[in-house]
Structure formats: C-alpha cells, structure tokens
Design a protein around this motif. Sequence first.
Motif, mmCIF file in Angstrom:
data_model
loop_
_atom_site.group_PDB
_atom_site.id
_atom_site.type_symbol
_atom_site.label_atom_id
_atom_site.label_comp_id
_atom_site.label_asym_id
_atom_site.label_seq_id
_atom_site.Cartn_x
_atom_site.Cartn_y
_atom_site.Cartn_z
ATOM 1 N N ASP A 279 39.145 29.830 45.220
ATOM 2 C CA ASP A 279 37.973 30.140 46.037
ATOM 3 C C ASP A 279 36.795 30.429 45.112
ATOM 4 O O ASP A 279 36.384 31.586 44.927
ATOM 5 C CB ASP A 279 38.262 31.343 46.941
ATOM 6 N N SER A 280 36.243 29.378 44.535
ATOM 7 C CA SER A 280 35.165 29.543 43.557
ATOM 8 C C SER A 280 33.922 30.163 44.174
ATOM 9 O O SER A 280 33.270 31.028 43.566
ATOM 10 C CB SER A 280 34.811 28.190 42.927
ATOM 11 N N THR A 281 33.583 29.727 45.390
ATOM 12 C CA THR A 281 32.397 30.264 46.054
ATOM 13 C C THR A 281 32.534 31.759 46.295
ATOM 14 O O THR A 281 31.627 32.550 45.998
ATOM 15 C CB THR A 281 32.157 29.548 47.394
ATOM 16 N N GLY A 282 33.701 32.156 46.827
ATOM 17 C CA GLY A 282 33.949 33.575 47.061
ATOM 18 C C GLY A 282 33.965 34.364 45.773
ATOM 19 O O GLY A 282 33.433 35.481 45.704
ATOM 20 N N ALA A 283 34.571 33.794 44.732
ATOM 21 C CA ALA A 283 34.660 34.489 43.447
ATOM 22 C C ALA A 283 33.275 34.757 42.872
ATOM 23 O O ALA A 283 32.981 35.865 42.405
ATOM 24 C CB ALA A 283 35.491 33.672 42.464
ATOM 25 N N LEU A 284 32.407 33.760 42.905
ATOM 26 C CA LEU A 284 31.064 33.925 42.343
ATOM 27 C C LEU A 284 30.248 34.921 43.174
ATOM 28 O O LEU A 284 29.459 35.695 42.622
ATOM 29 C CB LEU A 284 30.355 32.575 42.272
ATOM 30 N N ALA A 285 30.452 34.905 44.487
ATOM 31 C CA ALA A 285 29.730 35.853 45.353
ATOM 32 C C ALA A 285 30.150 37.289 45.055
ATOM 33 O O ALA A 285 29.307 38.192 44.946
ATOM 34 C CB ALA A 285 29.978 35.517 46.818
ATOM 35 N N VAL A 286 31.465 37.511 44.928
ATOM 36 C CA VAL A 286 31.951 38.863 44.664
ATOM 37 C C VAL A 286 31.599 39.292 43.239
ATOM 38 O O VAL A 286 31.347 40.473 42.976
ATOM 39 C CB VAL A 286 33.476 38.954 44.914
ATOM 40 N N LEU A 287 31.538 38.332 42.319
ATOM 41 C CA LEU A 287 31.105 38.640 40.957
ATOM 42 C C LEU A 287 29.673 39.177 40.974
ATOM 43 O O LEU A 287 29.335 40.113 40.231
ATOM 44 C CB LEU A 287 31.207 37.398 40.077
ATOM 45 N N SER A 288 28.843 38.610 41.827
ATOM 46 C CA SER A 288 27.478 39.123 41.995
ATOM 47 C C SER A 288 27.494 40.521 42.600
ATOM 48 O O SER A 288 26.671 41.376 42.241
ATOM 49 C CB SER A 288 26.656 38.178 42.875
ATOM 50 N N ASP A 289 28.446 40.769 43.515
ATOM 51 C CA ASP A 289 28.591 42.118 44.080
ATOM 52 C C ASP A 289 28.906 43.130 42.974
ATOM 53 O O ASP A 289 28.393 44.257 42.984
ATOM 54 C CB ASP A 289 29.719 42.155 45.112
ATOM 55 N N ALA A 290 29.765 42.725 42.049
ATOM 56 C CA ALA A 290 30.126 43.605 40.934
ATOM 57 C C ALA A 290 28.891 43.945 40.097
ATOM 58 O O ALA A 290 28.703 45.093 39.673
ATOM 59 C CB ALA A 290 31.198 42.952 40.062
ATOM 60 N N LYS A 313 34.049 46.266 29.817
ATOM 61 C CA LYS A 313 35.203 45.746 30.560
ATOM 62 C C LYS A 313 34.739 44.820 31.679
ATOM 63 O O LYS A 313 35.394 43.812 31.972
ATOM 64 C CB LYS A 313 36.015 46.904 31.131
ATOM 65 N N GLN A 314 33.615 45.151 32.287
ATOM 66 C CA GLN A 314 33.095 44.292 33.346
ATOM 67 C C GLN A 314 32.717 42.916 32.812
ATOM 68 O O GLN A 314 32.984 41.896 33.448
ATOM 69 C CB GLN A 314 31.885 44.942 34.019
ATOM 70 N N PHE A 315 32.117 42.872 31.632
ATOM 71 C CA PHE A 315 31.800 41.579 31.016
ATOM 72 C C PHE A 315 33.084 40.809 30.687
ATOM 73 O O PHE A 315 33.138 39.581 30.833
ATOM 74 C CB PHE A 315 30.968 41.780 29.751
#
Length: 445
Positions: A279-290, A313-315
């Motif tokens: 789920d690349s789209t979801g992953a990138l969206a949640v990465l932005s949330d982080a 660690k986040q990076f």
Amino acid sequence: MGDTGISALLVRLRTARGWSQQRVADKYNALEGRSAKTGKEIGRYEREARVPAPYTRKYLAQVFSVDVAGLDQAVAVIKGQRDAVEAAEVEIVPPVLPPEDTHVRGDPLSEDAVRSADFARFIAQRNADEFVVEQLEADVGRLARTYVSHPLMEQYVEIRRLRDGVFELLRGRQHPRQTTDLYLSAARLCGLSAHVCLDLGAYDSAATHARTARACAEAAGHEGMLAWVRAVESLIAYWTGRYAQAARLAQAGRRHRANGSIGARLASLEARALAIVGDSTGALAVLSDAERSREALSGGDELLGVFDFPAAKQFAYAGTTLLAVGGQEHVHRAIVSAETAIRLYRSADGDDQSVGDLFAAHLDLARGHMLLGDLDGTEKMLGFVLQSAPERMSASIVRRLTVLGRELEGPQYGGAAQAVHLRDRLQHTVVRASLPAAHPPELPT
C-alpha cells in the motif's frame, strides 16, 4: 518558611521567580546531570500527588537557592498531617460493654465492627513509600536510557530483578497514589522485558511481556504507556511477518491521547508496515502524518532511551519505508533519510547512540546503493555492520542481513565477483551472530 506544606512552598518558590514547571525540571536535570525530571513530575510535587524524597529535595534546594532544611520541614508538615489523619482513621475505640449477663460479646454487630477495624489497620500498613517509588522510577529511567547503547544481556538481569521487585510490592499494601506509580513502573519494566525478547527473536515471550505491560498500563491509567505498548506489539507482528496486523496495531495505538513523540513512532511503524504489504499510497500518507506529528511535538517524553522516539530513529524508519515503496526517486530519498539518521545518532550523547538503529540505517544505505546498481557503495556501507561484534546484533538485524544476502543472488548481478564476495561476508556474519555465544538460547538466571 513557617508551617507551609511542601506543595505550597514549591509553588511559591517557582512563581516568585516566574518559572514554569518545565523550567524547574530543566534546572534540576542540569544539576543532577541527567534527564531525571519533567515538568509533569514537578507538577506532581506541587499537587502533593507525590512527596519529593530526600535525594530530590537536595537538588530542589539548589535549584531555588534555599536551605534544604526548609524543604525538609515542609515535608514534615505534610507527613505530620497525613499521619494524624491515618491515625484517626485506624483508631479503635473499645466498646462500652453492658453487664455480662446480656451476652453482648457474641453480638454480631460488635464482631462485624471489629473485623472492619482490622481491615483499617491492614490499610494503614505500607510496604512502599515515596522514596521507594521515586528510586524505582529513577532506575527505570536509567535502564531505558542505556538500553539502546549497552549490551543487551547486561541490561536484562537488572530489568528482571526490578520487575520482579515491583510485582512483589504490588502484592502488598501501599497508598493508592503509590500503587498507580508502581503499576506504571511495572508496565515500563515489562515493556523493557518485551524488548529484550524482541531483540533476541523470542517473539512469543515478547508478546506475553507486552500483554502484561498493557494490563499494568491500564491499571495505571496511563495513555502514553498504552500507546507505547501498542508500538511494541506492532513491532512483534512486523518481525513475525504479520505486516497487516502490524499496521492495525500501530493505528490502534494512535487512537490513544498521548503526549511526546509516541504519535510519530506509531505513524512511522504503520507507514513501514503498509509499504511492505504494497500500500504505497497509504504508506506515504502516513509517513507525512509522522512528519507532522514531529513538527507539532510540544514537550519531551517522560523517559528517554527506548521509550523515546528521537528524530534520528524517525529518519531511519522513513528510509526503510521509502525503500519498501520502491522506485528510483524513493530510493534516493531513502538514502538521504538513512544518512541523516546516522549523522544525528553520531552527534548524540553516548547513551543515546542506538547501536541497533545505526546498524539498521547502514543496512538501508547498503540496500539503497544496491538497488541503484552501486555495489561499491553497498560494500562500503556494509563495512560498519560486518566489522562489528556479532553479539551486538539483534534478531532483526540478522534477518536484514539474511534478506540482503538473498537479494544479491538476483539475476541483475549476474554472479559478479563483488556480489558473490558480499554474499559470503553476509552469510559468515549471519552464522556468527546466530551462534549461542552471540544470542544465548536461555537468558541468565
């Protein structure tokens, strides 16, 4: 300072200087030389939710430039009031018995009152005081801090000793305020135990400790710890190949109203798991949330080390996620993230330099260069890991090494001598790291 109690005195000393509770904590930590206090902890003293122990009063006196005897006297005032109240509550007034021939000694109401009085005496018995609770929290904080940088087995013995000690205290009697604090310490120590098992690859045991940690966190009513335990459970699911469940657990953790960096941690975990399931789209969206959680972060975590989620660690997590998303653009971004993680870790204090995360970031860099066809870069990045002591490698690092070795068998490398050489080195390191001397099958007794 008169007959003022400790709470009113601390409030007066702080407000007279125009300081916030966090500023008091920062000054305290600067004197003690470690991050032992938060503004929230100072607030507990000011509300008398906890009485500062003698060790703490010594530093608080230095913070406010007052005589420690004044703080001791203020504590004595509070303790005197509490002792008087407790004595009144448990005092048993002997009943005035009527003449013997009325047989009142067998009166069920009198006997019932005696049983009630016995229970009052039982409540008054304490097996833990403020000093015990505060010292325990200091020990937990120290272990959390050193966990990420010190050899695992050095940490485990003390973690287990303290955890079992807290369990024993909770089986006894203490003030309800102290019971809550003990449950929180128990949750954190069970969380550390879960991490030990996680790093050793004992995933069933890790899950058991995590469940107990969650039960203790619920008993303490601590939202931040409940969220952190969900992060550990997400990690367990991830490293046992249940990636969709890992994402769901991280998402469940994000529903807790918790302060500090835990929101960024949970979003990072969810993004990584979503990337693995495609789920690349979801992953990138949640990465932005982080990233937004990091930007909105106000105030620090109650404890550092394994309970903290530093930017480094986040990076590192972002790098792993972007590699899983794939594509040349994301691979280049992953390399930048991993390089940033390494730079931040190397500039941190010794106890904050997470060896495991440095390994992970170097392996992400190696894989990024490999995906770009740069085997020289891959070999260079692998050097840091392959030249390190195998006993410092967790089960997750060993797994990453194994997967990387398999990827180097791909047809795109055409059996190139450099790829074969790297595979051999990786396999040799995996074997060494998997030997009983590196990871004992049984933890020490």
